[in-house]
Write a protein that holds these residues in place. Structure first.
Motif, PDB file in Angstrom:
ATOM      1  N   ASN A 281       0.843  -1.187   0.000  1.00 56.84           N
ATOM      2  CA  ASN A 281       0.000   0.000   0.000  1.00 56.84           C
ATOM      3  C   ASN A 281       0.884   1.246   0.000  1.00 56.84           C
ATOM      4  N   TYR A 282       0.264   2.404   0.002  1.00 59.25           N
ATOM      5  CA  TYR A 282       1.030   3.649  -0.080  1.00 59.25           C
ATOM      6  C   TYR A 282       2.082   3.745   1.030  1.00 59.25           C
ATOM      7  N   SER A 283       1.702   3.458   2.252  1.00 62.57           N
ATOM      8  CA  SER A 283       2.620   3.629   3.373  1.00 62.57           C
ATOM      9  C   SER A 283       3.737   2.591   3.386  1.00 62.57           C
ATOM     10  N   GLN A 284       3.537   1.470   2.704  1.00 61.64           N
ATOM     11  CA  GLN A 284       4.550   0.416   2.670  1.00 61.64           C
ATOM     12  C   GLN A 284       5.565   0.604   1.547  1.00 61.64           C
ATOM     13  N   ASP A 285       5.323   1.562   0.678  1.00 56.54           N
ATOM     14  CA  ASP A 285       6.230   1.790  -0.440  1.00 56.54           C
ATOM     15  C   ASP A 285       7.472   2.520   0.076  1.00 56.54           C
ATOM     16  N   THR A 286       8.596   1.833   0.070  1.00 61.77           N
ATOM     17  CA  THR A 286       9.841   2.393   0.619  1.00 61.77           C
ATOM     18  C   THR A 286      10.794   2.880  -0.470  1.00 61.77           C
ATOM     19  N   ILE A 287      10.367   2.819  -1.736  1.00 61.68           N
ATOM     20  CA  ILE A 287      11.225   3.274  -2.823  1.00 61.68           C
ATOM     21  C   ILE A 287      11.321   4.796  -2.778  1.00 61.68           C
ATOM     22  N   ILE A 288      12.538   5.299  -2.854  1.00 63.51           N
ATOM     23  CA  ILE A 288      12.777   6.734  -2.757  1.00 63.51           C
ATOM     24  C   ILE A 288      13.015   7.301  -4.156  1.00 63.51           C
ATOM     25  N   GLY A 289      12.470   8.477  -4.402  1.00 63.05           N
ATOM     26  CA  GLY A 289      12.735   9.137  -5.675  1.00 63.05           C
ATOM     27  C   GLY A 289      11.488   9.312  -6.514  1.00 63.05           C
ATOM     28  N   GLU A 290      11.701   9.651  -7.788  1.00 59.39           N
ATOM     29  CA  GLU A 290      10.597   9.963  -8.681  1.00 59.39           C
ATOM     30  C   GLU A 290       9.696   8.771  -8.960  1.00 59.39           C
ATOM     31  N   THR A 291      10.219   7.573  -8.802  1.00 65.17           N
ATOM     32  CA  THR A 291       9.422   6.381  -9.116  1.00 65.17           C
ATOM     33  C   THR A 291       8.740   5.794  -7.882  1.00 65.17           C
ATOM     34  N   GLN A 292       8.567   6.614  -6.862  1.00 68.34           N
ATOM     35  CA  GLN A 292       7.816   6.159  -5.693  1.00 68.34           C
ATOM     36  C   GLN A 292       6.329   6.336  -6.006  1.00 68.34           C
ATOM     37  N   TYR A 293       5.774   5.336  -6.671  1.00 71.73           N
ATOM     38  CA  TYR A 293       4.412   5.449  -7.167  1.00 71.73           C
ATOM     39  C   TYR A 293       3.358   4.951  -6.186  1.00 71.73           C
ATOM     40  N   GLY A 294       3.778   4.203  -5.167  1.00 68.30           N
ATOM     41  CA  GLY A 294       2.785   3.643  -4.271  1.00 68.30           C
ATOM     42  C   GLY A 294       1.802   2.767  -5.015  1.00 68.30           C
ATOM     43  N   GLU A 295       0.520   2.976  -4.768  1.00 69.61           N
ATOM     44  CA  GLU A 295      -0.517   2.192  -5.438  1.00 69.61           C
ATOM     45  C   GLU A 295      -0.923   2.788  -6.788  1.00 69.61           C
ATOM     46  N   ASP A 296      -0.317   3.890  -7.178  1.00 66.30           N
ATOM     47  CA  ASP A 296      -0.712   4.584  -8.408  1.00 66.30           C
ATOM     48  C   ASP A 296      -0.168   3.866  -9.635  1.00 66.30           C
ATOM     49  N   ASN A 297      -0.762   2.738  -9.967  1.00 65.81           N
ATOM     50  CA  ASN A 297      -0.234   1.960 -11.094  1.00 65.81           C
ATOM     51  C   ASN A 297      -0.392   2.677 -12.423  1.00 65.81           C
ATOM     52  N   TRP A 298      -1.282   3.643 -12.509  1.00 70.05           N
ATOM     53  CA  TRP A 298      -1.451   4.411 -13.739  1.00 70.05           C
ATOM     54  C   TRP A 298      -0.181   5.174 -14.114  1.00 70.05           C
ATOM     55  N   LYS A 299       0.672   5.429 -13.121  1.00 67.50           N
ATOM     56  CA  LYS A 299       1.910   6.166 -13.402  1.00 67.50           C
ATOM     57  C   LYS A 299       2.899   5.325 -14.213  1.00 67.50           C
ATOM     58  N   TYR A 300       2.864   4.007 -14.042  1.00 67.65           N
ATOM     59  CA  TYR A 300       3.731   3.144 -14.853  1.00 67.65           C
ATOM     60  C   TYR A 300       3.319   3.188 -16.327  1.00 67.65           C
ATOM     61  N   VAL A 301       2.015   3.262 -16.565  1.00 72.50           N
ATOM     62  CA  VAL A 301       1.527   3.355 -17.937  1.00 72.50           C
ATOM     63  C   VAL A 301       2.065   4.622 -18.589  1.00 72.50           C
ATOM     64  N   LYS A 302       1.963   5.736 -17.882  1.00 70.83           N
ATOM     65  CA  LYS A 302       2.455   7.004 -18.422  1.00 70.83           C
ATOM     66  C   LYS A 302       3.965   6.951 -18.647  1.00 70.83           C
ATOM     67  N   GLU A 303       4.687   6.337 -17.714  1.00 68.79           N
ATOM     68  CA  GLU A 303       6.137   6.208 -17.867  1.00 68.79           C
ATOM     69  C   GLU A 303       6.484   5.412 -19.120  1.00 68.79           C
ATOM     70  N   ASP A 304       5.843   4.265 -19.283  1.00 71.77           N
ATOM     71  CA  ASP A 304       6.167   3.392 -20.417  1.00 71.77           C
ATOM     72  C   ASP A 304       5.796   4.017 -21.752  1.00 71.77           C
ATOM     73  N   LEU A 305       4.612   4.630 -21.830  1.00 72.96           N
ATOM     74  CA  LEU A 305       4.151   5.170 -23.101  1.00 72.96           C
ATOM     75  C   LEU A 305       4.869   6.458 -23.494  1.00 72.96           C
ATOM     76  N   ALA A 306       5.675   7.003 -22.590  1.00 75.24           N
ATOM     77  CA  ALA A 306       6.464   8.200 -22.909  1.00 75.24           C
ATOM     78  C   ALA A 306       7.809   7.845 -23.536  1.00 75.24           C
ATOM     79  N   LYS A 307       8.143   6.556 -23.596  1.00 77.54           N
ATOM     80  CA  LYS A 307       9.455   6.121 -24.069  1.00 77.54           C
ATOM     81  C   LYS A 307       9.407   5.717 -25.537  1.00 77.54           C
ATOM     82  N   GLN A 308      10.587   5.731 -26.138  1.00 76.57           N
ATOM     83  CA  GLN A 308      10.742   5.317 -27.530  1.00 76.57           C
ATOM     84  C   GLN A 308      11.729   4.160 -27.623  1.00 76.57           C
ATOM     85  N   PRO A 309      11.511   3.229 -28.559  1.00 73.94           N
ATOM     86  CA  PRO A 309      10.349   3.148 -29.445  1.00 73.94           C
ATOM     87  C   PRO A 309       9.087   2.812 -28.667  1.00 73.94           C
TER      88      PRO A 309
END
Length: 459
Positions: A239-267
């Motif tokens: 859950n959000y409070s259990q996410d210990t990753i530090i930095g810009e990729t600390q998404y917690g439960e926001d899985n929609w952020k991975y979609v945005k990250e992936d679709l912003a890359k090339q190819p």
């Protein structure tokens, strides 16, 4: 004692065997979705049947596949080798000679009716073929990541093993490859690239991705690799409070952020959540005193990711992914039900409603567009919006007001209705002018799990 024959002879025999043929899967022209070879949209609705090959007999396999087929699932994610040191199925058939992935244990021919004749690999074939009869695809993880990370699979062994798998299954129409297996891509990256490149060289027709560790995505290591056809991320079980990753990729439960990250890359490549929080598993996995994830959480992950632009979604259930059953010496992660009961859990039944929703409108034109939403917020109050030319889907997890900027789809007027993710039913809202700012509100009080999709259609 089973007679061992050469890999090459058996592979030739197997790849020539008959099978119910399914259309091959391809990447869509816009590089964001899947389609069949004849151009029809394919929405990936997966289930994690991780231990299917080793935990179930053939009668149980049919029970499982029939249940998931009835619920709308079309992809089953399975580990081929979960543990190379104990790779034995329910019939006592070993997968390997001397626990070595470059020497699969094979018997001449195949016999699906005689338990004394067929081997581990014939049992795998049986699952693949039965899935094909039900128009289901099998996503194969060649060897789970922990085996490679522990040094049990060298680069040379990986090449030989990947060659064996690719030769054996390249002519099965319902295969998808999932390299990796809950592992950071930088752990033994040479081995993962060896497996990916070897499979792609031999099997040029099937799609391949990489199943990563929780809170990561395959694009961070393999985006530019030619063997990687699409991305997969694992939003994980914390859950959000259990996410210990530090930095810009600390998404917690926001899985929609991975979609945005992936679709912003090339190819540009399609992406999907290949392992969100499982229904019936404790938050954070290991502490069974924590709350357990439920159907409402599964729905949130599904709608958030798909309406953000993903090409599908993989559901998971704690008891089902490990096929926890009577006679097991305890369960992993505090599973409370046997799989035969857990397979009927509410979240599993509800996933088909997402599939039906997105396929009900022109599929390939769907894009994420949260500029439609004026009152967006963070975490559980996040509202996710997607649209095509003549329609829009706006998802709220907690209910409450949705304040929209109109005019984002065509038409002077729009018809609005509410779609219930729990039942797949529509409720008419009304007809509105397609200009200015308008506020919509579904029934019920604002609370977790009072989720709805506002559907707008051009008139």
């Amino acid at each position: 004692m089973k007679k061992i024959t050469t890999i090459i002879l058996v592979c030739v025999a197997i790849t020539c065997s008959s099978q119910t043929s399914l259309p091959l899967l391809k990447i869509s022209a816009n590089k964001r979705f899947f389609q069949t070879q004849d151009g029809k949209p394919f929405f990936w609705l997966g289930d994690t049947g991780w231990l299917l090959f080793v935990k179930l007999n053939r009668e149980e396999i049919i029970q499982y596949l029939d249940a998931r087929k009835a619920q709308g699932f079309n992809v089953i994610q399975v580990m081929v080798l979960h543990d190379v040191k104990r790779a034995v199925n329910k019939y006592g058939d070993s997968a390997l000679i001397n626990q070595n992935v470059e020497t699969p244990l094979l018997t001449p021919g195949s016999d699906f009716n005689d338990a004394e004749q067929y081997d581990f690999w014939d049992h795998v074939d049986y699952v693949i073929d039965e899935a094909a009869k039900r128009k289901m695809y099998i996503a194969l993880v060649p060897v789970w990541g922990s085996n490679v990370k522990s040094g049990w699979v060298t680069q040379l062994q990986a090449r030989k093993y990947a060659s064996f798998l690719a030769q054996r299954y390249k002519n099965k129409s319902n295969i998808i490859w999932l390299n990796g297996g809950d592992v950071n891509g930088m752990d033994s990256i040479e081995v993962w690239n060896e497996i990916g490149n070897t499979i792609k060289y031999i099997d040029t027709t099937h799609l391949i991705s990489f199943h990563p560790r929780g809170r990561t995505t395959s694009s961070r290591w393999f985006q530019k690799e030619s063997w990687l056809d699409f991305n997969m991320f694992q939003s994980g079980h914390r859950n959000y409070s259990q996410d210990t990753i530090i930095g810009e990729t600390q998404y917690g439960e926001d899985n929609w952020k991975y979609v945005k990250e992936d679709l912003a890359k090339q190819p540009l490549k399609p992406t999907l959540d290949g392992e969100p929080s499982y229904e019936g598993i404790p938050q954070g996995l290991h502490d069974t005193t924590q709350p357990y994830w439920t159907d409402k959480d599964v729905r949130r992950y599904a709608y958030w990711s798909v309406l953000s632009g993903s090409a599908g979604f993989t559901y998971g259930n704690n008891a089902v992914m490990q096929f926890y059953q009577a006679g097991d010496k305890g369960s992993a992660y505090g599973a409370k039900k046997f799989w035969q009961e857990a397979i009927k859990d509410k979240g599993a039944v509800q996933m088909q409603y997402l599939q039906k929703l997105v396929l009900s409108k022109p599929y390939f034109e769907r894009v994420n567009d949260e500029s439609m939403v004026i009152n967006n917020a963070k975490r559980y109050d996040r509202i996710i919006a997607a649209r095509g030319k003549n329609y829009a889907f706006i998802y709220t997890y907690r209910g409450g007001k949705i304040k929209l900027r109109m005019g984002k789809i065509e038409g002077k007027k729009v018809m609005a209705s509410w779609y219930n993710p729990r039942t797949g039913e529509y409720t008419a809202e009304g007809i509105y002018g397609n200009t200015g700012i308008k506020t919509f509100r579904p029934k019920g009080k604002k609370e977790d799990g009072n989720d709805w999709v506002l559907v707008l259609e051009s008139l």
